[in-house]
Design a protein around this motif. Sequence first.
Motif, mmCIF file in Angstrom:
data_model
loop_
_atom_site.group_PDB
_atom_site.id
_atom_site.type_symbol
_atom_site.label_atom_id
_atom_site.label_comp_id
_atom_site.label_asym_id
_atom_site.label_seq_id
_atom_site.Cartn_x
_atom_site.Cartn_y
_atom_site.Cartn_z
ATOM 1 N N UNK A 195 0.827 -1.203 0.000
ATOM 2 C CA UNK A 195 0.000 0.000 0.000
ATOM 3 C C UNK A 195 0.863 1.254 0.000
ATOM 4 N N UNK A 196 0.370 2.263 -0.723
ATOM 5 C CA UNK A 196 1.052 3.547 -0.728
ATOM 6 C C UNK A 196 0.952 4.181 0.655
ATOM 7 N N UNK A 197 2.049 4.687 1.138
ATOM 8 C CA UNK A 197 2.036 5.318 2.463
ATOM 9 C C UNK A 197 1.338 6.671 2.404
ATOM 10 N N UNK A 198 0.702 7.033 3.501
ATOM 11 C CA UNK A 198 0.038 8.332 3.667
ATOM 12 C C UNK A 198 -1.056 8.559 2.619
ATOM 13 N N UNK A 199 -1.628 7.495 2.109
ATOM 14 C CA UNK A 199 -2.726 7.619 1.150
ATOM 15 C C UNK A 199 -4.024 7.195 1.821
ATOM 16 N N UNK A 200 -5.055 8.036 1.830
ATOM 17 C CA UNK A 200 -6.334 7.611 2.419
ATOM 18 C C UNK A 200 -6.868 6.399 1.665
ATOM 19 N N UNK A 201 -7.579 5.510 2.350
ATOM 20 C CA UNK A 201 -8.048 4.297 1.687
ATOM 21 C C UNK A 201 -9.267 4.559 0.808
ATOM 22 N N UNK A 243 -22.134 4.104 7.143
ATOM 23 C CA UNK A 243 -21.875 5.478 7.579
ATOM 24 C C UNK A 243 -20.764 5.518 8.623
ATOM 25 N N UNK A 244 -20.767 4.568 9.566
ATOM 26 C CA UNK A 244 -19.703 4.522 10.572
ATOM 27 C C UNK A 244 -18.335 4.288 9.928
ATOM 28 N N UNK A 245 -18.291 3.404 8.915
ATOM 29 C CA UNK A 245 -17.013 3.105 8.258
ATOM 30 C C UNK A 245 -16.460 4.343 7.565
ATOM 31 N N UNK A 246 -17.322 5.141 6.946
ATOM 32 C CA UNK A 246 -16.863 6.373 6.290
ATOM 33 C C UNK A 246 -16.316 7.348 7.327
ATOM 34 N N UNK A 247 -17.024 7.502 8.435
ATOM 35 C CA UNK A 247 -16.566 8.440 9.473
ATOM 36 C C UNK A 247 -15.224 7.985 10.060
ATOM 37 N N UNK A 248 -15.066 6.685 10.263
ATOM 38 C CA UNK A 248 -13.868 6.173 10.949
ATOM 39 C C UNK A 248 -12.645 6.132 10.056
ATOM 40 N N UNK A 249 -12.812 5.904 8.741
ATOM 41 C CA UNK A 249 -11.658 5.747 7.861
ATOM 42 C C UNK A 249 -11.318 7.008 7.084
ATOM 43 N N UNK A 250 -12.273 7.942 6.931
ATOM 44 C CA UNK A 250 -12.015 9.143 6.139
ATOM 45 C C UNK A 250 -11.469 8.799 4.765
ATOM 46 N N UNK A 251 -12.171 7.974 3.983
ATOM 47 C CA UNK A 251 -11.605 7.496 2.712
ATOM 48 C C UNK A 251 -11.561 8.600 1.663
ATOM 49 N N UNK A 252 -10.626 8.449 0.714
ATOM 50 C CA UNK A 252 -10.626 9.398 -0.402
ATOM 51 C C UNK A 252 -11.829 9.149 -1.293
ATOM 52 N N UNK A 277 -15.810 14.306 7.791
ATOM 53 C CA UNK A 277 -14.899 13.666 8.725
ATOM 54 C C UNK A 277 -13.660 14.551 8.894
ATOM 55 N N UNK A 278 -12.896 14.241 9.918
ATOM 56 C CA UNK A 278 -11.683 15.005 10.182
ATOM 57 C C UNK A 278 -11.867 15.972 11.339
ATOM 58 N N UNK A 279 -10.782 16.590 11.787
ATOM 59 C CA UNK A 279 -10.849 17.511 12.932
ATOM 60 C C UNK A 279 -11.565 18.800 12.556
ATOM 61 N N UNK A 327 -7.383 22.679 -9.414
ATOM 62 C CA UNK A 327 -8.708 23.233 -9.207
ATOM 63 C C UNK A 327 -9.628 22.347 -8.400
ATOM 64 N N UNK A 328 -9.101 21.253 -7.831
ATOM 65 C CA UNK A 328 -9.953 20.347 -7.054
ATOM 66 C C UNK A 328 -9.422 20.296 -5.631
ATOM 67 N N UNK A 329 -10.203 20.723 -4.680
ATOM 68 C CA UNK A 329 -9.745 20.793 -3.311
ATOM 69 C C UNK A 329 -9.703 19.452 -2.653
ATOM 70 N N UNK A 330 -8.939 19.356 -1.563
ATOM 71 C CA UNK A 330 -8.867 18.120 -0.810
ATOM 72 C C UNK A 330 -10.212 17.816 -0.196
ATOM 73 N N UNK A 331 -10.524 16.527 -0.129
ATOM 74 C CA UNK A 331 -11.757 16.099 0.495
ATOM 75 C C UNK A 331 -12.975 16.262 -0.368
ATOM 76 N N UNK A 332 -12.813 16.644 -1.646
ATOM 77 C CA UNK A 332 -13.959 16.808 -2.527
ATOM 78 C C UNK A 332 -14.101 15.599 -3.427
ATOM 79 N N UNK A 333 -15.310 15.446 -3.966
ATOM 80 C CA UNK A 333 -15.555 14.348 -4.878
ATOM 81 C C UNK A 333 -14.930 14.608 -6.227
ATOM 82 N N UNK A 334 -15.088 13.667 -7.170
ATOM 83 C CA UNK A 334 -14.542 13.833 -8.499
ATOM 84 C C UNK A 334 -15.267 14.941 -9.240
#
Length: 348
Positions: A195-201, A243-252, A277-279, A327-334
Amino acid sequence: MSRVDPVPAPVPPPPEPALSTGAVARRLGVSPTTLRSWERRYAIGPARREDGRHRRWTPEDIARLDEMCRLTARGVPPSEAARAALGEAPAARAGDRAAAVTPGGPGALPLGEVRPEARGLARAAVRLDAPAVADLLEAALAEHGPVTAWEEIIAPTLHAVGRKWASAGERYIEVEHLLSWHVSAALHRARPAPERSHTPPVLLACAPGELHSLPIEALAAALGELGVPVRMFGAALPAEALRDAVRRTGPCAAVLWSQSRTTADRALVRSVAGIAWGPPGARGHSALLLAGPGWDGRDTQPRAERLFGLRSGVAVIAALAAGPGPGQGAGRGPGPAAGRAAPAACGS
Protein backbone atom coordinates in the motif's frame (compact mmCIF):
# COMPACT_ATOMS: atom_id res chain seq x y z
CA MET A 1 4.37 -24.34 -81.33
CA SER A 2 4.99 -22.24 -78.29
CA ARG A 3 6.36 -23.91 -75.26
CA VAL A 4 4.06 -24.14 -72.23
CA ASP A 5 5.79 -24.02 -68.89
CA PRO A 6 4.50 -26.54 -66.37
CA VAL A 7 2.34 -25.15 -63.59
CA PRO A 8 4.20 -25.49 -60.31
CA ALA A 9 2.58 -27.74 -57.77
CA PRO A 10 0.98 -25.87 -54.87
CA VAL A 11 3.10 -25.71 -51.76
CA PRO A 12 1.29 -27.43 -48.88
CA PRO A 13 0.82 -25.25 -45.80
CA PRO A 14 3.20 -25.95 -42.93
CA PRO A 15 1.83 -28.31 -40.31
CA GLU A 16 0.23 -26.76 -37.25
CA PRO A 17 2.61 -26.69 -34.30
CA ALA A 18 2.15 -29.24 -31.56
CA LEU A 19 1.17 -27.77 -28.20
CA SER A 20 2.35 -28.42 -24.69
CA THR A 21 0.10 -30.02 -22.09
CA GLY A 22 -0.38 -26.68 -20.33
CA ALA A 23 -1.43 -24.90 -23.53
CA VAL A 24 -3.90 -27.68 -24.39
CA ALA A 25 -5.31 -27.62 -20.86
CA ARG A 26 -5.96 -23.87 -21.06
CA ARG A 27 -7.58 -24.22 -24.47
CA LEU A 28 -9.92 -27.04 -23.46
CA GLY A 29 -10.68 -26.02 -19.89
CA VAL A 30 -9.17 -28.98 -18.07
CA SER A 31 -6.30 -29.16 -15.65
CA PRO A 32 -2.96 -30.65 -16.76
CA THR A 33 -3.43 -33.25 -14.04
CA THR A 34 -6.71 -34.31 -15.66
CA LEU A 35 -5.02 -34.72 -19.06
CA ARG A 36 -2.28 -36.87 -17.57
CA SER A 37 -4.89 -38.93 -15.71
CA TRP A 38 -6.86 -39.50 -18.94
CA GLU A 39 -3.69 -40.56 -20.71
CA ARG A 40 -2.77 -43.00 -17.96
CA ARG A 41 -6.23 -44.49 -17.50
CA TYR A 42 -7.72 -44.39 -20.98
CA ALA A 43 -4.71 -44.20 -23.34
CA ILE A 44 -5.96 -40.92 -24.84
CA GLY A 45 -2.55 -39.32 -24.99
CA PRO A 46 -0.37 -37.39 -27.43
CA ALA A 47 1.08 -38.97 -30.53
CA ARG A 48 4.60 -37.84 -29.77
CA ARG A 49 6.92 -36.54 -27.11
CA GLU A 50 9.98 -34.34 -27.31
CA ASP A 51 13.18 -35.88 -25.96
CA GLY A 52 11.06 -38.81 -24.81
CA ARG A 53 9.62 -36.80 -21.92
CA HIS A 54 7.65 -33.67 -22.84
CA ARG A 55 4.20 -34.28 -24.26
CA ARG A 56 3.42 -32.45 -27.51
CA TRP A 57 -0.21 -32.53 -28.67
CA THR A 58 -0.96 -32.40 -32.39
CA PRO A 59 -4.23 -31.03 -33.84
CA GLU A 60 -5.47 -34.63 -34.18
CA ASP A 61 -4.68 -35.31 -30.50
CA ILE A 62 -6.49 -32.12 -29.48
CA ALA A 63 -9.53 -33.03 -31.60
CA ARG A 64 -9.83 -36.32 -29.69
CA LEU A 65 -9.53 -34.52 -26.37
CA ASP A 66 -12.10 -31.96 -27.49
CA GLU A 67 -14.55 -34.76 -28.23
CA MET A 68 -13.89 -36.35 -24.85
CA CYS A 69 -14.46 -32.99 -23.12
CA ARG A 70 -17.71 -32.51 -25.04
CA LEU A 71 -19.01 -35.93 -24.04
CA THR A 72 -17.99 -35.75 -20.38
CA ALA A 73 -19.62 -32.29 -20.14
CA ARG A 74 -22.86 -33.97 -21.25
CA GLY A 75 -22.63 -36.65 -18.56
CA VAL A 76 -20.89 -39.52 -20.38
CA PRO A 77 -18.59 -41.47 -18.00
CA PRO A 78 -14.92 -40.74 -18.81
CA SER A 79 -14.13 -44.34 -19.77
CA GLU A 80 -16.97 -44.44 -22.29
CA ALA A 81 -16.18 -40.95 -23.57
CA ALA A 82 -12.55 -41.97 -24.17
CA ARG A 83 -13.62 -45.03 -26.20
CA ALA A 84 -15.92 -42.84 -28.31
CA ALA A 85 -13.21 -40.21 -28.84
CA LEU A 86 -10.76 -42.92 -29.92
CA GLY A 87 -13.30 -44.37 -32.33
CA GLU A 88 -13.81 -47.54 -30.30
CA ALA A 89 -17.48 -46.86 -29.43
CA PRO A 90 -20.30 -45.05 -31.27
CA ALA A 91 -20.13 -41.39 -30.22
CA ALA A 92 -23.75 -40.78 -31.16
CA ARG A 93 -24.99 -43.46 -28.80
CA ALA A 94 -22.91 -42.06 -25.95
CA GLY A 95 -24.17 -38.55 -26.65
CA ASP A 96 -27.79 -39.68 -26.79
CA ARG A 97 -27.48 -41.34 -23.41
CA ALA A 98 -25.85 -38.20 -21.97
CA ALA A 99 -28.65 -35.95 -23.22
CA ALA A 100 -31.15 -38.05 -21.29
CA VAL A 101 -29.34 -37.68 -17.97
CA THR A 102 -27.61 -34.30 -18.14
CA PRO A 103 -29.34 -30.99 -17.28
CA GLY A 104 -29.70 -28.82 -20.35
CA GLY A 105 -29.11 -31.50 -22.96
CA PRO A 106 -26.52 -30.93 -25.65
CA GLY A 107 -26.55 -27.12 -25.71
CA ALA A 108 -23.34 -25.29 -24.89
CA LEU A 109 -23.09 -22.06 -22.95
CA PRO A 110 -24.04 -19.01 -25.09
CA LEU A 111 -20.63 -17.34 -25.06
CA GLY A 112 -20.50 -15.67 -28.47
CA GLU A 113 -17.14 -14.27 -29.61
CA VAL A 114 -14.82 -14.58 -26.62
CA ARG A 115 -11.22 -15.42 -25.82
CA PRO A 116 -10.25 -19.13 -25.89
CA GLU A 117 -9.63 -18.95 -22.13
CA ALA A 118 -13.29 -18.08 -21.57
CA ARG A 119 -14.41 -21.13 -23.55
CA GLY A 120 -12.07 -23.34 -21.55
CA LEU A 121 -13.34 -21.90 -18.28
CA ALA A 122 -16.96 -22.42 -19.35
CA ARG A 123 -16.31 -26.04 -20.27
CA ALA A 124 -14.62 -26.74 -16.95
CA ALA A 125 -17.49 -25.09 -15.05
CA VAL A 126 -20.16 -27.07 -16.90
CA ARG A 127 -18.28 -30.30 -16.07
CA LEU A 128 -18.12 -29.15 -12.43
CA ASP A 129 -14.37 -29.74 -12.70
CA ALA A 130 -13.37 -27.67 -9.68
CA PRO A 131 -9.57 -28.24 -9.95
CA ALA A 132 -9.61 -27.14 -13.60
CA VAL A 133 -11.73 -24.07 -12.82
CA ALA A 134 -9.30 -23.05 -10.07
CA ASP A 135 -6.26 -23.60 -12.29
CA LEU A 136 -7.73 -21.65 -15.21
CA LEU A 137 -8.73 -18.69 -13.03
CA GLU A 138 -5.32 -18.56 -11.39
CA ALA A 139 -3.61 -18.65 -14.80
CA ALA A 140 -5.87 -15.93 -16.22
CA LEU A 141 -5.26 -13.57 -13.30
CA ALA A 142 -1.51 -14.21 -13.31
CA GLU A 143 -1.14 -13.74 -17.07
CA HIS A 144 -3.57 -10.89 -17.76
CA GLY A 145 -4.10 -9.14 -14.42
CA PRO A 146 -7.44 -8.57 -12.66
CA VAL A 147 -8.95 -6.06 -15.10
CA THR A 148 -8.41 -7.94 -18.37
CA ALA A 149 -9.09 -11.30 -16.74
CA TRP A 150 -12.40 -10.00 -15.39
CA GLU A 151 -13.57 -8.12 -18.46
CA GLU A 152 -12.54 -10.63 -21.14
CA ILE A 153 -12.59 -14.05 -19.44
CA ILE A 154 -14.44 -14.18 -16.11
CA ALA A 155 -17.38 -11.83 -16.66
CA PRO A 156 -18.34 -13.26 -20.10
CA THR A 157 -18.35 -16.76 -18.62
CA LEU A 158 -20.43 -15.71 -15.61
CA HIS A 159 -22.92 -13.94 -17.88
CA ALA A 160 -23.19 -17.01 -20.13
CA VAL A 161 -23.86 -19.28 -17.15
CA GLY A 162 -26.50 -16.85 -15.88
CA ARG A 163 -28.22 -16.75 -19.26
CA LYS A 164 -28.15 -20.55 -19.45
CA TRP A 165 -29.83 -21.22 -16.12
CA ALA A 166 -32.27 -18.34 -16.63
CA SER A 167 -33.49 -20.08 -19.79
CA ALA A 168 -33.39 -23.60 -18.35
CA GLY A 169 -35.50 -23.24 -15.20
CA GLU A 170 -33.65 -24.43 -12.12
CA ARG A 171 -30.93 -26.22 -14.09
CA TYR A 172 -27.31 -25.00 -14.23
CA ILE A 173 -27.60 -23.14 -10.92
CA GLU A 174 -25.00 -25.55 -9.53
CA VAL A 175 -22.63 -24.45 -12.32
CA GLU A 176 -23.08 -20.78 -11.44
CA HIS A 177 -22.55 -21.43 -7.73
CA LEU A 178 -19.38 -23.45 -8.28
CA LEU A 179 -17.94 -20.92 -10.73
CA SER A 180 -18.83 -17.92 -8.53
CA TRP A 181 -17.25 -19.51 -5.47
CA HIS A 182 -14.00 -20.18 -7.33
CA VAL A 183 -13.94 -16.71 -8.90
CA SER A 184 -14.28 -15.16 -5.45
CA ALA A 185 -11.55 -17.42 -4.05
CA ALA A 186 -9.20 -16.59 -6.94
CA LEU A 187 -9.75 -12.85 -6.53
CA HIS A 188 -9.09 -13.11 -2.81
CA ARG A 189 -5.83 -14.98 -3.48
CA ALA A 190 -4.51 -12.18 -5.72
CA ARG A 191 -1.67 -10.63 -3.74
CA PRO A 192 -1.88 -6.81 -3.61
CA ALA A 193 1.12 -4.57 -4.09
CA PRO A 194 2.40 -2.78 -0.97
CA GLU A 195 0.00 0.00 0.00
CA ARG A 196 1.05 3.55 -0.73
CA SER A 197 2.04 5.32 2.46
CA HIS A 198 0.04 8.33 3.67
CA THR A 199 -2.73 7.62 1.15
CA PRO A 200 -6.33 7.61 2.42
CA PRO A 201 -8.05 4.30 1.69
CA VAL A 202 -10.83 3.53 -0.75
CA LEU A 203 -13.92 2.05 0.89
CA LEU A 204 -15.74 -0.66 -1.12
CA ALA A 205 -19.15 -2.00 -0.11
CA CYS A 206 -22.34 -3.46 -1.50
CA ALA A 207 -25.57 -1.62 -0.72
CA PRO A 208 -27.69 -3.00 2.14
CA GLY A 209 -29.44 -6.15 0.97
CA GLU A 210 -27.14 -6.53 -2.06
CA LEU A 211 -25.57 -10.01 -2.13
CA HIS A 212 -23.89 -9.91 -5.57
CA SER A 213 -20.37 -8.90 -4.61
CA LEU A 214 -18.14 -10.44 -7.31
CA PRO A 215 -17.76 -7.25 -9.41
CA ILE A 216 -16.65 -5.20 -6.44
CA GLU A 217 -14.29 -8.02 -5.44
CA ALA A 218 -12.74 -7.66 -8.90
CA LEU A 219 -12.44 -3.91 -8.28
CA ALA A 220 -10.68 -4.60 -4.97
CA ALA A 221 -8.18 -6.92 -6.68
CA ALA A 222 -7.52 -4.39 -9.46
CA LEU A 223 -6.92 -1.54 -6.99
CA GLY A 224 -4.74 -3.78 -4.85
CA GLU A 225 -2.57 -4.51 -7.87
CA LEU A 226 -1.87 -0.76 -8.06
CA GLY A 227 -1.07 -0.47 -4.36
CA VAL A 228 -4.17 1.63 -3.64
CA PRO A 229 -5.24 1.05 -0.01
CA VAL A 230 -8.62 -0.71 0.04
CA ARG A 231 -11.07 -1.34 2.85
CA MET A 232 -13.43 -4.02 1.56
CA PHE A 233 -16.73 -4.64 3.39
CA GLY A 234 -18.31 -7.08 0.94
CA ALA A 235 -21.97 -7.93 0.51
CA ALA A 236 -24.99 -6.31 2.15
CA LEU A 237 -23.29 -3.83 4.47
CA PRO A 238 -25.97 -2.32 6.74
CA ALA A 239 -26.59 1.38 6.23
CA GLU A 240 -25.43 2.51 9.67
CA ALA A 241 -22.30 0.35 9.41
CA LEU A 242 -21.51 2.01 6.08
CA ARG A 243 -21.87 5.48 7.58
CA ASP A 244 -19.70 4.52 10.57
CA ALA A 245 -17.01 3.10 8.26
CA VAL A 246 -16.86 6.37 6.29
CA ARG A 247 -16.57 8.44 9.47
CA ARG A 248 -13.87 6.17 10.95
CA THR A 249 -11.66 5.75 7.86
CA GLY A 250 -12.01 9.14 6.14
CA PRO A 251 -11.60 7.50 2.71
CA CYS A 252 -10.63 9.40 -0.40
CA ALA A 253 -13.54 7.59 -2.08
CA ALA A 254 -16.38 5.29 -1.12
CA VAL A 255 -17.74 2.96 -3.81
CA LEU A 256 -21.28 1.65 -3.33
CA TRP A 257 -22.24 -1.32 -5.52
CA SER A 258 -25.83 -2.17 -6.45
CA GLN A 259 -26.73 -5.00 -8.81
CA SER A 260 -30.49 -4.45 -8.60
CA ARG A 261 -32.75 -1.39 -8.56
CA THR A 262 -34.30 -2.76 -5.37
CA THR A 263 -31.01 -2.21 -3.50
CA ALA A 264 -30.14 1.18 -5.09
CA ASP A 265 -31.20 3.34 -2.12
CA ARG A 266 -31.07 7.04 -2.99
CA ALA A 267 -31.78 8.10 0.59
CA LEU A 268 -28.67 6.20 1.69
CA VAL A 269 -26.64 7.92 -1.00
CA ARG A 270 -27.72 11.34 0.27
CA SER A 271 -26.88 10.48 3.86
CA VAL A 272 -23.43 9.05 3.04
CA ALA A 273 -22.60 11.93 0.71
CA GLY A 274 -23.31 14.38 3.53
CA ILE A 275 -20.89 12.79 6.00
CA ALA A 276 -17.96 15.03 6.98
CA TRP A 277 -14.90 13.67 8.73
CA GLY A 278 -11.68 15.01 10.18
CA PRO A 279 -10.85 17.51 12.93
CA PRO A 280 -12.79 20.79 13.27
CA GLY A 281 -11.54 23.37 10.83
CA ALA A 282 -10.17 20.74 8.43
CA ARG A 283 -13.18 18.59 7.78
CA GLY A 284 -13.65 16.96 4.40
CA HIS A 285 -15.95 14.74 2.38
CA SER A 286 -15.23 11.50 0.57
CA ALA A 287 -15.92 11.11 -3.12
CA LEU A 288 -19.02 8.91 -3.35
CA LEU A 289 -19.00 6.68 -6.44
CA LEU A 290 -22.01 4.58 -7.46
CA ALA A 291 -21.28 1.38 -9.39
CA GLY A 292 -23.44 -1.34 -10.85
CA PRO A 293 -26.57 -1.66 -12.99
CA GLY A 294 -28.88 -1.01 -10.05
CA TRP A 295 -28.19 2.71 -10.45
CA ASP A 296 -29.12 2.75 -14.15
CA GLY A 297 -31.89 5.24 -14.89
CA ARG A 298 -31.55 6.88 -11.48
CA ASP A 299 -30.89 10.59 -11.20
CA THR A 300 -27.36 11.32 -10.04
CA GLN A 301 -27.46 12.47 -6.43
CA PRO A 302 -25.68 15.60 -5.20
CA ARG A 303 -22.04 14.90 -4.29
CA ALA A 304 -22.21 11.45 -5.95
CA GLU A 305 -20.95 10.27 -9.35
CA ARG A 306 -21.36 7.08 -11.38
CA LEU A 307 -18.58 4.64 -12.24
CA PHE A 308 -18.76 3.05 -15.68
CA GLY A 309 -16.61 0.06 -16.62
CA LEU A 310 -14.08 -1.68 -14.41
CA ARG A 311 -11.07 -0.37 -16.33
CA SER A 312 -12.22 3.26 -16.38
CA GLY A 313 -13.48 2.95 -12.80
CA VAL A 314 -10.01 1.88 -11.66
CA ALA A 315 -8.53 4.87 -13.48
CA VAL A 316 -10.97 7.28 -11.77
CA ILE A 317 -10.27 5.86 -8.31
CA ALA A 318 -6.51 5.72 -8.85
CA ALA A 319 -6.56 9.42 -9.80
CA LEU A 320 -8.50 10.26 -6.64
CA ALA A 321 -6.08 8.24 -4.52
CA ALA A 322 -3.13 10.05 -6.08
CA GLY A 323 -4.40 13.38 -4.72
CA PRO A 324 -6.41 16.41 -5.85
CA GLY A 325 -5.91 17.65 -9.37
CA PRO A 326 -5.75 21.27 -10.49
CA GLY A 327 -8.71 23.23 -9.21
CA GLN A 328 -9.95 20.35 -7.05
CA GLY A 329 -9.75 20.79 -3.31
CA ALA A 330 -8.87 18.12 -0.81
CA GLY A 331 -11.76 16.10 0.49
CA ARG A 332 -13.96 16.81 -2.53
CA GLY A 333 -15.56 14.35 -4.88
CA PRO A 334 -14.54 13.83 -8.50
CA GLY A 335 -15.29 16.41 -11.14
CA PRO A 336 -18.58 16.19 -13.05
CA ALA A 337 -17.10 14.08 -15.85
CA ALA A 338 -15.13 11.66 -13.66
CA GLY A 339 -17.86 9.09 -13.44
CA ARG A 340 -18.69 9.11 -17.15
CA ALA A 341 -15.52 7.69 -18.64
CA ALA A 342 -16.89 4.57 -20.35
CA PRO A 343 -20.23 3.21 -21.58
CA ALA A 344 -20.81 0.03 -19.56
CA ALA A 345 -21.69 -0.26 -15.89
CA CYS A 346 -18.68 -1.15 -13.75
CA GLY A 347 -18.34 -4.90 -13.62
CA SER A 348 -21.96 -5.57 -14.52
